[in-house]
Write a protein that holds these residues in place. Structure first.
Motif, PDB file in Angstrom:
ATOM      1  N   ASN A  68      40.661 -44.565   8.289  1.00 36.87           N
ATOM      2  CA  ASN A  68      40.833 -43.198   7.803  1.00 36.87           C
ATOM      3  C   ASN A  68      41.774 -42.414   8.720  1.00 36.87           C
ATOM      4  O   ASN A  68      41.874 -42.704   9.913  1.00 36.87           O
ATOM      5  N   ILE A  69      42.424 -41.415   8.153  1.00 31.48           N
ATOM      6  CA  ILE A  69      43.221 -40.484   8.960  1.00 31.48           C
ATOM      7  C   ILE A  69      42.264 -39.589   9.754  1.00 31.48           C
ATOM      8  O   ILE A  69      41.300 -39.054   9.200  1.00 31.48           O
ATOM      9  N   ILE A  70      42.513 -39.435  11.060  1.00 34.68           N
ATOM     10  CA  ILE A  70      41.665 -38.587  11.907  1.00 34.68           C
ATOM     11  C   ILE A  70      42.131 -37.139  11.839  1.00 34.68           C
ATOM     12  O   ILE A  70      41.343 -36.214  11.652  1.00 34.68           O
ATOM     13  N   CYS A  71      43.450 -36.925  12.027  1.00 36.78           N
ATOM     14  CA  CYS A  71      43.988 -35.567  12.047  1.00 36.78           C
ATOM     15  C   CYS A  71      45.443 -35.607  11.622  1.00 36.78           C
ATOM     16  O   CYS A  71      46.084 -36.664  11.643  1.00 36.78           O
ATOM     17  N   SER A  72      45.966 -34.433  11.240  1.00 34.67           N
ATOM     18  CA  SER A  72      47.354 -34.362  10.769  1.00 34.67           C
ATOM     19  C   SER A  72      47.865 -32.944  10.960  1.00 34.67           C
ATOM     20  O   SER A  72      47.091 -32.006  11.140  1.00 34.67           O
ATOM     21  N   PHE A  93      51.537 -41.604  13.960  1.00 37.40           N
ATOM     22  CA  PHE A  93      52.727 -41.586  13.112  1.00 37.40           C
ATOM     23  C   PHE A  93      53.431 -40.233  13.233  1.00 37.40           C
ATOM     24  O   PHE A  93      52.785 -39.187  13.201  1.00 37.40           O
ATOM     25  N   LEU A  94      54.758 -40.297  13.345  1.00 35.46           N
ATOM     26  CA  LEU A  94      55.579 -39.094  13.356  1.00 35.46           C
ATOM     27  C   LEU A  94      56.697 -39.288  12.333  1.00 35.46           C
ATOM     28  O   LEU A  94      57.409 -40.300  12.373  1.00 35.46           O
ATOM     29  N   PHE A 138      49.710 -44.726  23.844  1.00 35.12           N
ATOM     30  CA  PHE A 138      48.726 -43.768  24.364  1.00 35.12           C
ATOM     31  C   PHE A 138      48.482 -42.591  23.403  1.00 35.12           C
ATOM     32  O   PHE A 138      47.544 -41.825  23.587  1.00 35.12           O
ATOM     33  N   LEU A 139      49.327 -42.441  22.380  1.00 35.11           N
ATOM     34  CA  LEU A 139      49.122 -41.358  21.411  1.00 35.11           C
ATOM     35  C   LEU A 139      48.097 -41.714  20.337  1.00 35.11           C
ATOM     36  O   LEU A 139      47.606 -40.837  19.636  1.00 35.11           O
ATOM     37  N   ARG A 140      47.784 -42.994  20.178  1.00 31.63           N
ATOM     38  CA  ARG A 140      46.890 -43.387  19.088  1.00 31.63           C
ATOM     39  C   ARG A 140      45.483 -42.828  19.314  1.00 31.63           C
ATOM     40  O   ARG A 140      45.104 -42.476  20.419  1.00 31.63           O
ATOM     41  N   SER A 141      44.727 -42.770  18.237  1.00 37.15           N
ATOM     42  CA  SER A 141      43.376 -42.214  18.270  1.00 37.15           C
ATOM     43  C   SER A 141      43.384 -40.750  18.697  1.00 37.15           C
ATOM     44  O   SER A 141      42.463 -40.276  19.348  1.00 37.15           O
ATOM     45  N   TYR A 162      50.540 -37.549  12.124  1.00 39.25           N
ATOM     46  CA  TYR A 162      49.136 -37.855  11.815  1.00 39.25           C
ATOM     47  C   TYR A 162      48.707 -39.073  12.607  1.00 39.25           C
ATOM     48  O   TYR A 162      49.532 -39.835  13.131  1.00 39.25           O
ATOM     49  N   SER A 163      47.384 -39.248  12.714  1.00 34.11           N
ATOM     50  CA  SER A 163      46.857 -40.321  13.554  1.00 34.11           C
ATOM     51  C   SER A 163      45.678 -41.019  12.881  1.00 34.11           C
ATOM     52  O   SER A 163      44.888 -40.385  12.175  1.00 34.11           O
ATOM     53  N   THR A 164      45.596 -42.334  13.122  1.00 32.01           N
ATOM     54  CA  THR A 164      44.383 -43.100  12.795  1.00 32.01           C
ATOM     55  C   THR A 164      43.820 -43.606  14.123  1.00 32.01           C
ATOM     56  O   THR A 164      44.333 -43.269  15.187  1.00 32.01           O
TER      57      THR A 164
END
Length: 701
Positions: A407-411, A429-430, A451-454, A422-424
């Motif tokens: 699932n997508i966590i935030c965007s 992703f940018l 390091f940007l994931r999650s 947005y991030s999973t």
């Protein structure tokens, strides 16, 4: 409901003049159904798992605020959820894995295959040191809960069918297990079944093919209570393996049961949407003999009640209709304040919508995709309450689908409308957006750092040149955005060795200050120009629900789950005079009794004395130049002003201008000085998209 374009209407705030309001109802958001709830008495927290694998943590002591969540996953159909010693949380499901959650870093600590096929049930021992799971293949597996991980200990005697429900005797010596047509009682030491109680398949006088034991509860006196697919609640004597009493409570499955710690009350949920409360009462006023009596039915759900919990002061239920319902037990509630009110929690206490003011765009976040819309427009004008005709309809510009099961966590969409981030759990992703007339093209920026994931929160600076990313390890990353690429500028490490995630971010309009808040730590303010920690706002007992930094003054406005609002001067490193005044006088009692948290705060660019904020059921403009309302003042005025003198009177009455016209309100903000956008999600539209409820036979038909 189908697709609806936004409606533009005129609204007079009786304090800030006329606004055009975009009433948006095309955010087609449907929460996932609730599958399990687990109450932790020590921390007074409630864990909730949903059908998409999302797990949420509610702090019942903090006005029932959803303080944490773990994003869902397509392969994690959670069937069981439980707390163990030391505030440790476990789930298990149909993929056969047991998962432990890291409540600090907000990620999955580890997952372990139980090697018994799909897991249908799980329960921690009364001491909290052992975990038992019931599997598809009829096996019961016992695990030791070690400080770092669980470890398989042994199997119990295998049964003929799947183990659908489990309950430990409070002494920890025996276990009751419900399967199909039978309940087994096990001796924990030997792992052997010492009794098998066969359950009657009769359902309303007709023999069913099988009877599913959906829930069991083992009491101190040896009584086992079972609930089943034949609509029965049954009491068994575990010492002799005999049936003591039967209550037929429903024309459909009774799917869940939970017992109070004192064992004087229990609650069951049915597939008809009804919750029944049973209490242990004296047979006569002079007798010490007691019996179980069904006292109260509650119908707060439209669909199946899949799960229930029993706190010391409330009955808690959830199911297919997506509502988390908290029904207070009035005799147990000491103070008749908002704790005595029925709660229905439907929407997440976090934002799923972001806005590009410059391009009048809205980005909607769903579990596995993002939708980008451009708002409609009008050239018409009107008086208060008028609906204005659109000269141009809202446009659905982009449907961005994620790959993979997470699932997508935030965007977030950037203020300029040219970036989406947005991030999973495993990827960040940018994307760069290019607009040519009515066409839009998307370029995904490659090689984003691991390091940007999650990320748990993403925010762009107001000039769209910087991106702020809060990781689940407590660190904050600053990224400079270049034409189609990026540069990592700096990372603020977690404070004082903690790994607590920063769940909320706010950046000042001038881009110099960044405020970050976790679930328990205070609010940290960073100097973006000099890349250092500037100050920490004094800690407060209740979690932060929203924060924002005002233009020009750089005052940080913070809303907490107990409905208190603070204003803190970042340059002066202290609370403002207005904040001290409002803390001294106190908020209006009706303001404090609101039961949904403030999720967004913003400011009027030309009116520095105004604070704009909203929860799910009201929008408020606070005018700091006016006197504060006291408890004798009328806080809400439901009627529109009737004439000019009424408008003037209300303008000068008190500081809080409140509108309940837009609801349920998932997002509201100023697009410009004279235009607001309000995103509503009517509950009827959500119910219309759910599967049909069980048909109930009406009397006389």
């Amino acid at each position: 409901m189908g697709r609806r374009t936004s409606v533009l209407s005129s609204w007079n705030s009786a304090g800030m003049g006329e606004f055009k309001v975009h009433r948006v109802r095309f955010f087609n958001y449907v929460p996932s159904g609730i599958r399990c709830v687990a109450y932790n008495n020590q921390s007074n927290r409630l864990a909730v798992s949903r059908t998409d694998g999302t797990v949420e943590i509610y702090n019942l002591s903090a006005n029932y605020f959803q303080e944490k969540f773990f994003p869902g996953h397509e392969s994690r159909a959670t069937e069981a959820l439980c707390w163990a010693k030391g505030q440790r949380l476990f789930s298990a499901g149909l993929n056969g894995e047991i998962i432990e959650y890291d409540l600090q870093a907000l990620n999955i600590k580890y997952s372990m295959d139980a090697f018994g096929g799909p897991i249908w049930s799980m329960a921690a021992s009364p001491s909290g040191s052992q975990l038992l799971v019931g599997c598809e293949d009829g096996s019961l597996k016992l695990f030791q809960i070690n400080p770092d991980k669980i470890q398989f200990e042994r199997n119990f005697d295998r049964q003929k069918s799947r183990i659908l429900s489990l309950s430990w005797h409070p002494s920890g010596t025996h276990i009751a297990a419900g399967s199909i047509d039978c309940i087994s009682v096990f001796d924990v030491k030997s792992g052997s079944a010492i009794h098998k109680m066969l359950v009657d398949r009769q359902y309303m006088g007709v023999s069913k093919r099988k009877c599913i034991i959906w829930g069991v509860a083992f009491l101190s006196d040896g009584t086992v209570i079972s609930v089943d697919s034949a609509g029965k609640v049954q009491f068994w004597d575990s010492a002799t393996g005999t049936l003591v009493k039967t209550h037929l409570v429903a024309n459909a499955d009774v799917q869940s049961i939970a017992v109070s710690d004192q064992e004087d009350s229990f609650v069951v949920g049915t597939a008809e949407g009804t919750v029944f409360h049973f209490q242990l009462v004296s047979v006569t006023s002079s007798s010490s003999e007691k019996q179980w009596v069904r006292t109260k039915p509650f119908q707060h759900h439209t669909h199946d009640v899949r799960t229930v919990a029993h706190s010391p002061t409330a009955l808690i239920s959830g199911g297919t209709d997506t509502h988390l319902v908290i029904r207070p037990l009035m005799e147990k509630v000491e103070v008749k304040n908002y704790d005595a009110a029925l709660r229905k929690i439907t929407f997440p206490h976090r934002r799923l919508i972001s806005c590009s003011k410059k391009r009048q765009l809205l980005l909607f976040q769903f579990s596995h995709h993002l939708d980008l819309w451009r708002l409609g427009s009008t050239v018409a004008t009107g008086k208060h309450g008028d609906t204005l005709p659109l000269s141009k309809d809202a446009d659905h510009l982009l449907h961005l689908k994620t790959k993979g099961p997470e699932n997508i966590i935030c965007s977030c969409v950037s203020p300029c409308g040219s970036w989406i981030a947005y991030s999973t759990a495993s990827r960040f992703f940018l994307c760069r957006l290019n607009y040519e007339h009515d066409n839009i093209s998307l370029h995904r920026v490659s090689k984003m750092p691991a390091f940007l994931r999650s990320a748990v929160q993403i925010l762009f600076s107001e000039d769209s040149t910087k991106l702020f990313v809060a990781s689940n390890q407590g660190s904050l990353h600053i990224i400079r955005l270049l034409e189609g690429s990026f540069k990592h500028l700096h990372t603020f490490q977690a404070q004082s060795g903690t790994v607590e995630s920063m769940c909320l971010l706010a950046v000042s309009p001038d881009g110099n200050w960044l405020a970050a808040s976790g679930t328990s730590a205070g609010v940290h303010v960073y100097n973006v120009k000099h890349l250092k920690l500037h100050c920490t706002v004094p800690a407060y007992n209740f979690p932060v629900t929203a924060l924002a930094i005002a233009p020009k003054t750089n005052n940080l406005v913070i809303a907490h789950s107990d409905q208190q609002i603070f204003e803190y001067s970042i340059p002066d490193k202290q609370y403002t005079e207005w904040s001290r005044t409002i803390q001294k006088q106190g908020f209006h009692y009706l303001w404090l009794q609101r039961d949904t948290p403030i999720t967004h705060i913003s400011f009027h660019p030309k009116r520095p004395m105004h604070i704009l904020l909203h929860d799910a059921y009201m929008f408020c403009i606070i005018d700091k130049s006016l006197p504060l309302p006291n408890d004798k003042t009328l806080l809400y005025n439901p009627l529109p002003p009737t004439n000019e003198s009424d408008v003037i009177r209300r303008r000068t009455a008190h500081a809080f201008k409140i509108s309940k016209r837009y609801k349920p309100l998932l997002f509201m903000d100023l697009l410009d000085e004279r235009t607001l956008v309000a995103v509503e999600r009517p509950l009827d539209d959500i119910i219309a998209q759910l599967p049909p409820p069980i048909k109930k036979k009406k009397f006389g038909t």
